[in-house]
Design a protein around this motif. Structure first.
Motif, mmCIF file in Angstrom:
data_model
loop_
_atom_site.group_PDB
_atom_site.id
_atom_site.type_symbol
_atom_site.label_atom_id
_atom_site.label_comp_id
_atom_site.label_asym_id
_atom_site.label_seq_id
_atom_site.Cartn_x
_atom_site.Cartn_y
_atom_site.Cartn_z
ATOM 1 N N ILE A 35 0.844 -1.206 0.000
ATOM 2 C CA ILE A 35 0.000 0.000 0.000
ATOM 3 C C ILE A 35 0.877 1.253 0.000
ATOM 4 C CG2 ILE A 35 -1.671 1.328 1.345
ATOM 5 C CD1 ILE A 35 -2.837 -1.380 2.279
ATOM 6 N N THR A 36 1.922 1.258 0.836
ATOM 7 C CA THR A 36 2.790 2.448 0.894
ATOM 8 C C THR A 36 3.608 2.622 -0.382
ATOM 9 O OG1 THR A 36 4.449 1.090 2.037
ATOM 10 C CG2 THR A 36 2.984 2.425 3.410
ATOM 11 N N LEU A 38 2.388 2.441 -3.361
ATOM 12 C CA LEU A 38 1.513 2.863 -4.459
ATOM 13 C C LEU A 38 1.989 4.134 -5.163
ATOM 14 C CD1 LEU A 38 -2.093 2.058 -3.130
ATOM 15 C CD2 LEU A 38 -0.714 0.784 -4.753
ATOM 16 N N GLU A 42 2.523 3.875 -9.313
ATOM 17 C CA GLU A 42 1.429 4.318 -10.190
ATOM 18 C C GLU A 42 1.899 4.804 -11.554
ATOM 19 O OE1 GLU A 42 0.546 7.555 -11.158
ATOM 20 O OE2 GLU A 42 2.244 8.596 -10.218
ATOM 21 N N MET A 76 -5.502 -0.109 6.952
ATOM 22 C CA MET A 76 -5.403 -0.208 5.496
ATOM 23 C C MET A 76 -6.242 0.870 4.824
ATOM 24 S SD MET A 76 -5.131 -4.262 4.452
ATOM 25 C CE MET A 76 -6.525 -4.896 5.356
ATOM 26 N N ILE A 80 -4.826 4.179 2.537
ATOM 27 C CA ILE A 80 -5.266 4.386 1.146
ATOM 28 C C ILE A 80 -5.997 5.713 1.007
ATOM 29 C CG2 ILE A 80 -6.724 3.464 -0.701
ATOM 30 C CD1 ILE A 80 -6.097 0.651 0.405
ATOM 31 N N VAL A 84 -5.895 9.143 -1.498
ATOM 32 C CA VAL A 84 -7.084 9.598 -2.222
ATOM 33 C C VAL A 84 -7.394 11.055 -1.917
ATOM 34 C CG1 VAL A 84 -9.573 9.269 -2.415
ATOM 35 C CG2 VAL A 84 -8.063 7.269 -2.397
ATOM 36 N N SER A 89 -2.001 14.012 -5.175
ATOM 37 C CA SER A 89 -2.099 12.694 -5.824
ATOM 38 C C SER A 89 -2.635 12.819 -7.237
ATOM 39 C CB SER A 89 -3.025 11.775 -5.015
ATOM 40 O OG SER A 89 -2.520 11.568 -3.719
ATOM 41 N N GLY A 97 -5.590 3.471 -5.728
ATOM 42 C CA GLY A 97 -6.014 3.333 -4.330
ATOM 43 C C GLY A 97 -7.398 2.730 -4.211
ATOM 44 N N PHE A 100 -7.389 -0.977 -4.800
ATOM 45 C CA PHE A 100 -7.013 -1.705 -3.591
ATOM 46 C C PHE A 100 -8.187 -1.786 -2.621
ATOM 47 C CE2 PHE A 100 -2.913 -2.101 -5.080
ATOM 48 C CZ PHE A 100 -2.016 -2.586 -4.147
ATOM 49 N N LEU A 101 -8.919 -0.688 -2.477
ATOM 50 C CA LEU A 101 -10.080 -0.699 -1.575
ATOM 51 C C LEU A 101 -11.122 -1.705 -2.050
ATOM 52 C CD1 LEU A 101 -10.675 3.075 -0.774
ATOM 53 C CD2 LEU A 101 -9.790 1.321 0.746
ATOM 54 N N THR A 144 -13.243 2.621 -8.825
ATOM 55 C CA THR A 144 -13.312 3.938 -8.181
ATOM 56 C C THR A 144 -14.761 4.347 -7.983
ATOM 57 O OG1 THR A 144 -11.228 4.551 -9.240
ATOM 58 C CG2 THR A 144 -12.606 6.347 -8.399
#
Length: 1192
Positions: A35-36, A38, A42, A76, A80, A84, A89, A97, A100-101, A144
């Motif tokens: 996660i970190t 990302l 990207e 988590m 994320i 967002v 970003s 992100g 992943f969610l 998304t």
């Protein structure tokens, strides 16, 4: 019950163990790292895809235990959402992100995960704005939009009027901004009509948003109008219309689920009317029909007041602690309100007319063709019935029971079972109804309806098991006590005899639940131990072992036998019919009188009935039961005719004549009837039925002979089974009915049968030859007596002639087997007669036939079919050798044993794993046999040191890595060297990488060991030349031989020979290779080129001859050969720099590499001649072909 379909019980057990070992989220640190990472990932598509894929793999491990993620969800989500919410970003990071969610949400479930989203007032505008900026048509970023809709579903639950968030609706430009309430509603509507997954999230948003007090007051009616208009205007034909209809129905179903009854009741009749006009049950889309059922049941629950039925049956509490705290004297009926109170409460309650329409719709849904629709309808029936008065609820139960009519389809039966399970689970199926319901469930447990070549009904049986499982949890033992025997027997019958593994496991699980919950099932604990969830996974084990154990308990014996007789011996699947008859054989000792007096008379009419499958199963069953009764009678010295009635004996005898008169041995039915009748003949003969000299014996013999003659007319799949049945029947028939006195054959019948089968060996039909050979092999000893010479001559002649012709391979295989069978049955005696025993006069011919068969390398379109004959010959040699070694070892000559052991050594060095293993194991068994010991084995002491006794069990001949390192040691034994090297030739020159690697490595290890032993190396070279010389015209050997020779030369295995000029080995080898210079076989020529290039290392005049051969190949008619020769000569000059003068080396190599050797011969010949001059080799001269002189 989610039951697996796999048959592999060990695999399932391992899977369960692996699933249960997850004790926590062990990959939390890795997940945090992904996660970190990302922001770094990207920008790069490949990196981001790899990160997403790894995260997906981690999360998917927790699909079965998602609760283990709960302690980690917050951090988590927080990590994320930081990406967002950050203004820095880029959009791609935001989408990553949310991807992943979505992965986390998919595993944990949206209902749990969405509650963790921040839902403060400050979150509403950002989420709404971000959602507004999304493109609904972008297929790459649907995750998304999905997650934003779920987030908005939580954010819109803030406990403030939404108008407070609007502020000043007039913007600086003078335009009026849209209120928050309208914006959310517009977004929700827009996403209800999209074609991807956000449509589902939009329905969740509607269910949360429209139930807000301020929104339902202003917008509920409008939204319902929009929804109903949308539903009415779609035709449900195009994909777009289906998606729109799906979204509208989903949103309404969720809205009526989560909304308050008082708010929605006024709209419910209108929605119901709209649905009725839409005729959703007629839709071709299963999902639309399911949503229609879901919405209808929610409408039904809206029409009915939310109340718990006071009349329902209750069994204690769901809490184990609460149950334990209750007094032992308390019964389930204490919780049930008295009849008087129930009537008083129900008199004040009117049921709306629409409820009848709802229930009718749900009952139709129970019969839908899709399981998801039936399951939803069953749950709806349970929910709605729970709010009805007792009388109306009982009518609903009656309507559900109408599904169990044999006029209904399997879908209705399945839906009915699901509905009964739901009603029982909710306490809505009162004990008074069990007397009517249990018989229906018993029928459902064995429900099967034939459709064409298969059947339907496995889902019905599985659902019936679910009903029994739910009843175990729903009722007190005293309520089910009257039905215990029926339910237990039916469940066990399904658990043991059902064809479908999921049904067997479901029945086992239901039986176990009843044993644990009810405690009244007879011998429950013992049976559960033997027939647990995993044990019933294997069908053969169920029929042949578990069934016998269960039938040993008298409560279940007759039920199991009756089920096999009524349902399984006429089953559409032949495997089930055969297993059922074997099970009846095993069950006969449990109830012999019942079998003899009831079952057998019941089967005999079916054995001559109209139904083909029933006839087939009944004949097999009669055979097995009769044989089982005979074995029981034999233990008490009672003949079988004393156990079976005379009417049954006559009926058994007349089956053949009845089938023959009706011509039921012909066509497709004959493929089943012939093996079944042969099985009956075998079992009745073994059972010593008193039919000697009866005309029926001639009829039986006619059937056997006719089947052998007409085997070529039978379909391919049935041939082997028929052949086995015929041979077994003939053997048993001869043993029982063709002896005039013990050990003496009826001379007339013996003459007829032996002559007939020997004549059959000459038939033009392959299968007739095979059948005749097997028939001769199965004849008892007294039938062979005085006819052995005639039989062996016939078999040997067929093997010899057909091997030369390369035809009738399968018949040759069976003849080889028959030779050994005849010899073993006749026995061995040194001074015996060749017409009766294996003796010194005929043993040479027998061994000659078998040894010749070990060299059968016939090939056809199927491949190396001669391997079948070789395998049979190895087994036959083993049997005959053991017989002779134990009875008359003096007739075994050293030459026979040497030939046999050498042939086995050759086959043990060959390339096909299966036949190498067969030869190797046979070799070791003969070598290590002590009782009897095989005499005259060459080099026996050396062999025992190479193959110690432990190798008989430890050596895996199938594995190339193990076999070749042992077999190559035989090259050092003089008498085995030729044959071992011949076998190694086809392995080293093979195309299979592993075989080539291990065989060549072992060969080179041996050759390295004899480099300093000139005598051994010379002997090896001579053996190599002998093999080459003997197989010059044998393409099976010569091409692999040339490949092997190339490898030997490339590895400098004859380096000591290269120091001598014109060494004889090289001269002889070159002369043999010259034989192929005019060959038209490309593979052979290529292999020769490589060998010539390897021979260049030898000194003297022979090198000039090798170069001459190579230069001639440069002008070969085949362009590919010219190109290959040039390429290999180039490599040769690089390797051996003393071949050509260094001054012209570069020119020669340039010429070889640059010239197009595939061009026309005239051009190529000029360059070739130039090379000849450089290499000092005379130019080859063209030979003019002389035209033939005409004959006057």
């Amino acid at each position: 019950m989610a039951l697996s379909d796999t048959e592999n019980e060990c695999g399932e057990a391992d899977a369960v163990v692996k699933m249960c070992v997850l004790g926590g989220f062990s990959e939390s640190s890795e997940a945090r790292g992904l996660i970190t990472s990302l922001p770094e990932a990207e920008g790069d598509t490949a990196t981001s895809e790899a990160v997403v894929q790894r995260f997906l793999v981690i999360m998917n491990r927790y699909q079965e235990q998602p609760h283990l993620l709960d302690p980690h969800l917050e951090w988590m989500l927080s990590l994320i959402l930081d990406f967002v919410r950050s203004e820095k970003s880029p959009p791609s990071l935001v989408h990553l992100g949310f991807k992943f969610l979505y992965i986390i949400c998919k595993v944990r479930g949206y209902k749990i995960f969405m509650q963790l989203f921040p839902h403060e007032v400050a979150d509403v505008h950002p989420v709404l704005d971000l959602l507004s900026r999304q493109d609904p048509r972008d297929s790459e970023t649907w995750e998304t939009r999905y997650m934003l809709l779920l987030w908005l579903s939580m954010a819109c639950l803030i406990p403030f009027h939404l108008s407070r968030l609007d502020g000043h609706l007039e913007s600086d430009s003078g335009k009026t901004r849209e209120p928050i309430m309208d914006r959310i509603l517009a977004i929700a509507k827009s996403y209800l009509v999209v074609t991807d997954s956000p449509r589902y999230a939009a329905s969740v948003l509607i269910s949360k948003f429209m139930t807000r007090p301020d929104v339902k007051q202003k917008r509920l009616g409008d939204f319902l109008d929009w929804s109903l208009t949308t539903i009415s205007q779609t035709n449900g034909q195009s994909l777009r219309d289906i998606m729109v209809l799906d979204g509208a129905l989903q949103s309404l179903a969720k809205l009526f689920k989560h909304g308050k009854r008082d708010d929605l009741l006024q709209y419910a009749p209108t929605v119901l009317q709209c649905l009725e006009q839409k005729h959703l049950p007629e839709s071709s889309e299963a999902m639309l029909r399911k949503l229609g059922v879901k919405l209808i049941q929610r409408l039904g629950l809206t029409f009915l007041k939310p109340r718990l039925a006071t009349w329902r049956y209750q069994r204690g509490s769901r809490s184990l602690a609460a149950n334990l705290a209750m007094s032992q004297s308390t019964t389930a009926t204490d919780d049930v309100t008295s009849e008087t109170e129930i009537q008083e409460q129900e008199e004040d309650y009117d049921i709306p007319e629409e409820v009848e329409m709802v229930i009718e719709y749900l009952l139709v849904g129970l019969k839908d063709k899709e399981t998801i629709v039936r399951w939803s309808a069953a749950k709806g029936i349970g929910r709605v019935t729970g709010r009805l008065p007792k009388e109306l609820a009982d009518e609903v139960v009656g309507s559900v029971m109408d599904c169990f009519s044999f006029q209904e389809t399997d879908n209705a039966w399945h839906g009915g079972c699901l509905a009964l399970a739901e009603l029982g689970r909710r306490g809505l199926l009162l004990p008074s109804r069990l007397t009517h319901v249990v018989p229906l469930i018993i029928k459902s447990l064995t429900y099967e309806e034939k459709r064409g070549a298969c059947s339907v009904g496995s889902n019905v049986r599985d659902a019936a098991c679910y009903v029994c499982w739910s009843f175990a949890r729903a009722y007190e033992p005293k309520e089910l006590n009257p039905f215990v025997t029926q339910i237990a027997s039916a469940l066990l019958v399904t658990a043991v005899f059902d064809r479908n593994v999921s049904c067997r496991k479901a029945a086992s699980a239901a039986f176990q639940e009843n044993v644990g919950r009810q405690g009244t099932f007879p011998y429950g604990i013992d049976i559960v131990t033997a027939a647990d969830y995993y044990a019933v996974g294997n069908l053969n084990n169920c029929y042949l072992n578990i069934s016998v154990y269960i039938a040993s308990f008298p409560e279940y014996t007759k039920a199991m036998i009756d089920h096999l007789i009524t349902m399984k011996i006429n089953h559409w699947d032949g495997v089930i019919r055969e297993l059922a008859t074997k099970a009846l054989h095993n069950l006969t000792p449990q109830a012999p009188d019942y079998m003899a007096t009831t079952v057998l008379p019941q089967l005999l009419p079916v054995a001559v009935g109209i139904d083909l499958h029933g006839r087939h199963g009944a004949i097999l069953a009669c055979a097995e039961i009769t044989h089982a009764l005979y074995k029981l009678g034999f233990q008490t010295n009672r003949p079988v005719v004393d156990i079976i009635s005379s009417e049954c004996v006559d009926a058994l005898k007349n089956i053949h004549q009845t089938l023959h008169d009706r011509k039921q041995y012909r066509g497709f039915g004959g493929e089943l009837m012939r093996p079944a009748m042969c099985s009956l003949i075998e079992k009745l003969s073994i059972s010593k039925m008193p039919f000697k000299n009866d005309p029926v014996i001639n009829g039986w013999q006619w059937l056997i002979d006719d089947t052998i003659k007409t085997l070529h007319l039978v379909s391919h799949g049935a041939k082997d089974a028929i052949m086995v049945a015929v041979v077994s029947a003939l053997c048993a028939l001869c043993e029982e009915y063709y002896q005039t006195q013990p050990g003496q054959a009826d001379a007339q019948i013996q003459e007829v049968l032996v002559s007939q089968y020997i004549e059959g060996l000459k038939s033009p039909q392959l299968l007739t030859r095979s059948g005749s050979a097997l028939a001769l092999g199965c004849l008892p000893r007294f039938m062979i007596h005085t006819k052995m010479k005639q039989i062996l001559e016939g078999l040997q002649q067929m093997c010899t002639v057909s091997q030369k012709e390369g035809s009738f391979t399968e018949a040759r295989r069976d003849a080889v087997r028959a030779v050994a069978q005849v010899c073993v049955k006749a026995g061995a005696c040194a001074q015996g007669s060749p017409d009766s025993t294996l003796c010194s006069e005929n043993i040479a011919e027998v061994y000659g036939t078998l040894l010749k068969s070990m060299n059968d390398y016939t090939k056809d379109s199927r491949g190396d079919v001669g391997a079948w004959v070789r395998e049979a010959a190895m087994a036959s040699l083993m049997d005959v050798t053991m017989l002779v070694a134990s009875s008359a070892p003096e007739i075994l000559s050293p030459e026979m044993v040497k030939s046999m052991m050498c042939c086995l050594a050759q086959l043990a060095a060959e390339k096909i794993d299966r036949y190498r293993a067969c030869a190797g194991n046979t070799f070791l068994r003969l070598l290590h046999s002590t009782e009897p010991a095989v005499p005259h084995i060459p080099h026996q002491e050396e062999l025992l040191s190479i193959f110690p006794v432990e190798t008989t069990t430890s050596l895996n001949w199938n594995a190339s890595s193990q076999a070749f390192q042992y077999i190559t040691q035989l090259l050092g034994l003089t008498q085995y060297q030729y044959h071992t090297l011949l076998g190694l030739t086809v392995s080293v020159g093979d195309i299979t990488e592993s075989t080539v690697h291990f065989s060549s490595q072992s060969l080179f290890d041996y050759l390295k060991g004899i480099q300093n032993n000139n005598t051994a190396l010379t002997q090896f070279g001579d053996t190599l030349l002998s093999i080459f010389r003997d197989n010059l015209r044998n393409d099976r050997v010569v091409v692999p031989f040339l490949k092997m020779l190339n490898q030997i030369l490339a590895n400098s295995c004859f380096e000591s020979f290269t120091t001598q000029e014109n060494h004889q080995f090289c001269v002889d080898l070159l002369d043999l290779c010259k034989e192929f210079k005019k060959s038209r076989d490309i593979s052979k020529l290529r292999a020769c080129i490589a060998v010539f290039c390897g021979l260049i290392q030898f000194q003297g005049e022979v090198r000039k001859q090798v170069l001459s051969q190579l230069l001639m190949l440069l002008c070969n008619p085949f362009p590919v050969i010219r190109k290959t020769t040039a390429s290999q000569m180039y490599e040769m000059l690089l390797t051996y720099d003393d071949v050509i003068d260094s001054e012209v080396l570069d020119d020669a190599m340039t010429l070889l590499s640059d010239v197009n050797w595939e061009s026309d011969l005239t051009t190529v010949r000029v360059h070739r001649n130039q090379l000849c001059d450089w290499l000092g080799v005379p130019r080859p001269q063209l030979v003019t072909k002389l035209s033939p002189v005409p004959v006057s």
